[in-house]
Design a protein around this motif. Structure first.
Motif, PDB file in Angstrom:
ATOM      1  N   GLN A 138      12.711  -7.803  37.506  1.00  0.00           N
ATOM      2  CA  GLN A 138      13.133  -8.931  36.798  1.00  0.00           C
ATOM      3  C   GLN A 138      12.173 -10.214  36.876  1.00  0.00           C
ATOM      4  O   GLN A 138      12.358 -11.094  36.063  1.00  0.00           O
ATOM      5  CB  GLN A 138      14.558  -9.545  37.387  1.00  0.00           C
ATOM      6  N   LEU A 139      11.329  -9.932  37.859  1.00  0.00           N
ATOM      7  CA  LEU A 139      10.123 -10.930  37.834  1.00  0.00           C
ATOM      8  C   LEU A 139       8.954 -10.782  36.867  1.00  0.00           C
ATOM      9  O   LEU A 139       7.988 -11.308  37.117  1.00  0.00           O
ATOM     10  CB  LEU A 139       9.542 -11.150  39.402  1.00  0.00           C
ATOM     11  N   GLY A 140       8.960  -9.612  36.016  1.00  0.00           N
ATOM     12  CA  GLY A 140       7.795  -9.281  35.442  1.00  0.00           C
ATOM     13  C   GLY A 140       7.430 -10.296  34.245  1.00  0.00           C
ATOM     14  O   GLY A 140       8.005 -11.259  33.777  1.00  0.00           O
ATOM     15  N   ARG A 141       6.136 -10.337  34.122  1.00  0.00           N
ATOM     16  CA  ARG A 141       5.479 -11.544  33.295  1.00  0.00           C
ATOM     17  C   ARG A 141       5.250 -10.894  31.863  1.00  0.00           C
ATOM     18  O   ARG A 141       5.215  -9.706  31.419  1.00  0.00           O
ATOM     19  CB  ARG A 141       4.217 -11.827  33.664  1.00  0.00           C
ATOM     20  N   LYS A 142       5.706 -11.637  30.886  1.00  0.00           N
ATOM     21  CA  LYS A 142       5.621 -11.448  29.443  1.00  0.00           C
ATOM     22  C   LYS A 142       4.504 -11.713  28.911  1.00  0.00           C
ATOM     23  O   LYS A 142       3.735 -12.908  29.168  1.00  0.00           O
ATOM     24  CB  LYS A 142       6.604 -12.146  28.482  1.00  0.00           C
ATOM     25  N   VAL A 143       3.796 -10.440  28.312  1.00  0.00           N
ATOM     26  CA  VAL A 143       2.405 -10.592  28.182  1.00  0.00           C
ATOM     27  C   VAL A 143       2.516 -11.429  26.329  1.00  0.00           C
ATOM     28  O   VAL A 143       3.273 -10.877  25.491  1.00  0.00           O
ATOM     29  CB  VAL A 143       1.531  -9.483  27.820  1.00  0.00           C
ATOM     30  N   VAL A 144       1.878 -12.405  26.163  1.00  0.00           N
ATOM     31  CA  VAL A 144       1.707 -12.989  24.843  1.00  0.00           C
ATOM     32  C   VAL A 144       0.339 -12.723  24.178  1.00  0.00           C
ATOM     33  O   VAL A 144      -0.716 -12.970  24.749  1.00  0.00           O
ATOM     34  CB  VAL A 144       1.786 -14.556  24.993  1.00  0.00           C
ATOM     35  N   ASN A 145       0.544 -12.390  23.004  1.00  0.00           N
ATOM     36  CA  ASN A 145      -0.550 -12.051  22.019  1.00  0.00           C
ATOM     37  C   ASN A 145      -1.291 -13.019  21.462  1.00  0.00           C
ATOM     38  O   ASN A 145      -0.802 -13.662  20.480  1.00  0.00           O
ATOM     39  CB  ASN A 145      -0.082 -11.118  21.065  1.00  0.00           C
ATOM     40  N   LEU A 146      -2.217 -13.784  22.226  1.00  0.00           N
ATOM     41  CA  LEU A 146      -2.780 -14.921  21.824  1.00  0.00           C
ATOM     42  C   LEU A 146      -4.291 -14.730  21.069  1.00  0.00           C
ATOM     43  O   LEU A 146      -4.983 -13.669  21.548  1.00  0.00           O
ATOM     44  CB  LEU A 146      -3.034 -16.146  22.714  1.00  0.00           C
ATOM     45  N   MET A 162      -3.981  -0.770  22.681  1.00  0.00           N
ATOM     46  CA  MET A 162      -3.693   0.401  23.331  1.00  0.00           C
ATOM     47  C   MET A 162      -3.101   0.143  24.682  1.00  0.00           C
ATOM     48  O   MET A 162      -2.172   0.744  25.218  1.00  0.00           O
ATOM     49  CB  MET A 162      -5.028   1.076  23.777  1.00  0.00           C
ATOM     50  N   VAL A 163      -3.418  -0.931  25.473  1.00  0.00           N
ATOM     51  CA  VAL A 163      -2.722  -1.204  26.879  1.00  0.00           C
ATOM     52  C   VAL A 163      -1.629  -1.844  26.840  1.00  0.00           C
ATOM     53  O   VAL A 163      -0.541  -1.514  27.641  1.00  0.00           O
ATOM     54  CB  VAL A 163      -3.749  -1.967  27.717  1.00  0.00           C
ATOM     55  N   GLN A 164      -1.192  -2.393  25.736  1.00  0.00           N
ATOM     56  CA  GLN A 164       0.095  -2.929  25.505  1.00  0.00           C
ATOM     57  C   GLN A 164       1.096  -1.743  25.195  1.00  0.00           C
ATOM     58  O   GLN A 164       2.376  -1.823  25.367  1.00  0.00           O
ATOM     59  CB  GLN A 164       0.135  -3.866  24.419  1.00  0.00           C
ATOM     60  N   THR A 165       0.457  -0.821  24.349  1.00  0.00           N
ATOM     61  CA  THR A 165       1.456   0.414  24.196  1.00  0.00           C
ATOM     62  C   THR A 165       1.711   1.228  25.465  1.00  0.00           C
ATOM     63  O   THR A 165       2.852   1.649  25.617  1.00  0.00           O
ATOM     64  CB  THR A 165       0.800   1.243  23.211  1.00  0.00           C
ATOM     65  N   ASP A 166       0.645   1.486  26.324  1.00  0.00           N
ATOM     66  CA  ASP A 166       0.942   1.895  27.695  1.00  0.00           C
ATOM     67  C   ASP A 166       1.924   1.078  28.679  1.00  0.00           C
ATOM     68  O   ASP A 166       2.867   1.732  29.265  1.00  0.00           O
ATOM     69  CB  ASP A 166      -0.760   1.814  28.366  1.00  0.00           C
ATOM     70  N   ARG A 167       1.801  -0.339  28.231  1.00  0.00           N
ATOM     71  CA  ARG A 167       2.922  -1.072  29.235  1.00  0.00           C
ATOM     72  C   ARG A 167       4.173  -0.800  28.854  1.00  0.00           C
ATOM     73  O   ARG A 167       4.900  -0.541  29.660  1.00  0.00           O
ATOM     74  CB  ARG A 167       2.418  -2.401  28.891  1.00  0.00           C
ATOM     75  N   GLU A 168       4.495  -0.906  27.324  1.00  0.00           N
ATOM     76  CA  GLU A 168       5.778  -0.429  26.899  1.00  0.00           C
ATOM     77  C   GLU A 168       6.183   0.966  27.271  1.00  0.00           C
ATOM     78  O   GLU A 168       7.464   1.012  27.729  1.00  0.00           O
ATOM     79  CB  GLU A 168       5.750  -0.755  25.354  1.00  0.00           C
ATOM     80  N   ARG A 169       5.288   1.837  27.381  1.00  0.00           N
ATOM     81  CA  ARG A 169       5.765   3.124  27.964  1.00  0.00           C
ATOM     82  C   ARG A 169       6.037   3.565  29.266  1.00  0.00           C
ATOM     83  O   ARG A 169       6.860   4.181  29.563  1.00  0.00           O
ATOM     84  CB  ARG A 169       4.495   4.208  27.300  1.00  0.00           C
ATOM     85  N   GLY A 170       5.256   2.612  29.982  1.00  0.00           N
ATOM     86  CA  GLY A 170       5.501   2.681  31.550  1.00  0.00           C
ATOM     87  C   GLY A 170       4.608   3.655  32.124  1.00  0.00           C
ATOM     88  O   GLY A 170       4.497   3.530  33.449  1.00  0.00           O
ATOM     89  N   LEU A 172      -6.675   5.312  34.305  1.00  0.00           N
ATOM     90  CA  LEU A 172      -6.506   4.369  35.371  1.00  0.00           C
ATOM     91  C   LEU A 172      -6.648   2.743  35.162  1.00  0.00           C
ATOM     92  O   LEU A 172      -6.147   1.992  35.614  1.00  0.00           O
ATOM     93  CB  LEU A 172      -7.117   4.761  36.644  1.00  0.00           C
ATOM     94  N   GLY A 173      -7.828   2.628  34.520  1.00  0.00           N
ATOM     95  CA  GLY A 173      -8.315   1.436  34.054  1.00  0.00           C
ATOM     96  C   GLY A 173      -7.444   0.839  33.128  1.00  0.00           C
ATOM     97  O   GLY A 173      -7.196  -0.685  33.056  1.00  0.00           O
ATOM     98  N   ARG A 174      -6.967   1.394  32.251  1.00  0.00           N
ATOM     99  CA  ARG A 174      -6.116   0.848  31.186  1.00  0.00           C
ATOM    100  C   ARG A 174      -4.896   0.412  31.722  1.00  0.00           C
ATOM    101  O   ARG A 174      -4.258  -0.578  31.395  1.00  0.00           O
ATOM    102  CB  ARG A 174      -5.740   1.979  29.995  1.00  0.00           C
ATOM    103  N   VAL A 175      -4.478   1.136  32.830  1.00  0.00           N
ATOM    104  CA  VAL A 175      -3.091   0.840  33.548  1.00  0.00           C
ATOM    105  C   VAL A 175      -3.434  -0.656  34.228  1.00  0.00           C
ATOM    106  O   VAL A 175      -2.565  -1.867  34.282  1.00  0.00           O
ATOM    107  CB  VAL A 175      -2.671   1.655  34.565  1.00  0.00           C
ATOM    108  N   LEU A 176      -4.518  -1.035  34.888  1.00  0.00           N
ATOM    109  CA  LEU A 176      -4.936  -1.902  35.355  1.00  0.00           C
ATOM    110  C   LEU A 176      -5.126  -3.376  34.467  1.00  0.00           C
ATOM    111  O   LEU A 176      -5.344  -4.196  35.084  1.00  0.00           O
ATOM    112  CB  LEU A 176      -6.143  -1.841  36.235  1.00  0.00           C
ATOM    113  N   LEU A 177      -5.247  -3.153  33.261  1.00  0.00           N
ATOM    114  CA  LEU A 177      -5.592  -3.988  32.300  1.00  0.00           C
ATOM    115  C   LEU A 177      -4.358  -4.435  31.574  1.00  0.00           C
ATOM    116  O   LEU A 177      -4.240  -5.537  30.767  1.00  0.00           O
ATOM    117  CB  LEU A 177      -6.596  -3.589  31.216  1.00  0.00           C
TER     118      LEU A 177
END
Length: 273
Positions: A265-273, A190-198, A151-156
């Motif tokens: 459509q209002l989703g924020r794009k996460v940038v790998n900085l 890990m969390v970016q993979t989660d984000r892409e999977r949904g 659940l924490g991974r989802v929140l990150l």
């Protein structure tokens, strides 16, 4: 000694007549009567037309009413709609989420939870207990490490790498199981993979022999504001049911997101900085 004023007198003392009339005017519009003329509003409010015209001019300037195409009638404006969305978004997640959790529990037969993030911890704000025997150590108010829980991974998910490094400045993250990411870089991947999977589906990530299916809940800003999940004893998982359970969790989390006025459509794009 000054005699205390009756409660009604004290209340009337602080009422602003113009504001009261403006709000009453807005309340005259309904689904059945979406457009009204100034003359009709004056009749209903029992107010002079000049007063109603000033009220309408003020409300029109602020976006609470707008003129129809014929210019002689008025209807509610977008500002009223925005207030409605803000009201929904201001409701406690538990108010909106509790009945959805109960329904999800009934559909899956397993305990369901709603959590939010507080810094580096997740906090359980609502839960729905399944009738089948299942020992759970979490209650409303329980706090667990965000980086080490499904659940924490989802929140990150919305945090950039820079934001994660600010949240976890230490070189090594505390490990709670074999699956706990050891570094911020590994956590971000890990969390970016989660984000892409949904969604996230994983066994034994924080606690052995426990599986969790979790999905994000977003509000109108498109940020993740909560995570919804189902907790399953790993030994009782039926692989043929997993696909359907994942969809139920995602759909329910999506329904709560829509109640919070989330629009994809209002989703924020996460940038790998």
């Amino acid at each position: 000694m000054t005699q205390a004023l009756p409660p009604d007198t004290v209340q009337d003392k602080y009422i602003v007549p113009g504001l009261e009339r403006g709000l009453r005017l807005l309340g005259e519009f309904s689904r059945a009567e979406r457009t009204l003329s100034a003359a009709e509003l004056a009749r209903r409010l029992q107010a002079p037309r000049s007063t109603v015209f000033r009220l309408l001019a003020t409300l029109e300037m602020l976006g609470f009413v707008e003129r129809t195409d014929n210019g002689r009638e008025y209807r509610l404006g977008m500002a009223v709609l925005r207030l409605g969305f803000e009201y929904l978004a201001s409701l406690e997640l538990t108010e909106l989420g509790a009945p959805l959790l109960d329904r999800l529990r009934d559909e899956t037969g397993y305990p369901c939870n709603l959590v939010v993030r507080d810094g580096r911890s997740i906090v359980y704000v609502a839960k729905s207990v399944a009738p089948r025997p299942f020992a759970s150590s979490v209650n409303v108010g329980t706090r667990l490490p965000a980086h080490a829980t499904v659940l924490g991974r989802v929140l990150l998910e919305d945090l950039t790498l820079a934001e994660l490094r600010e949240l976890y400045p230490e070189p090594q993250l505390e490990a709670f199981s074999e699956g706990t990411p050891r570094t911020v870089d590994a956590l971000f991947e890990m969390v970016q993979t989660d984000r892409e999977r949904g969604y996230v589906l994983q066994e034994g990530f924080y606690e052995a022999s426990i599986s969790t299916i979790a999905a994000p809940v977003r509000d109108r800003s498109a940020r993740v504001v909560a995570a919804m999940g189902v907790t399953i004893p790993a030994s009782h998982i039926d692989p043929e049911e997993l696909g359907g359970m994942v969809e139920k969790v995602r759909n329910t989390a999506g329904e709560l997101s829509r109640l919070l006025d989330y629009r994809p459509q209002l989703g924020r794009k996460v940038v790998n900085l």
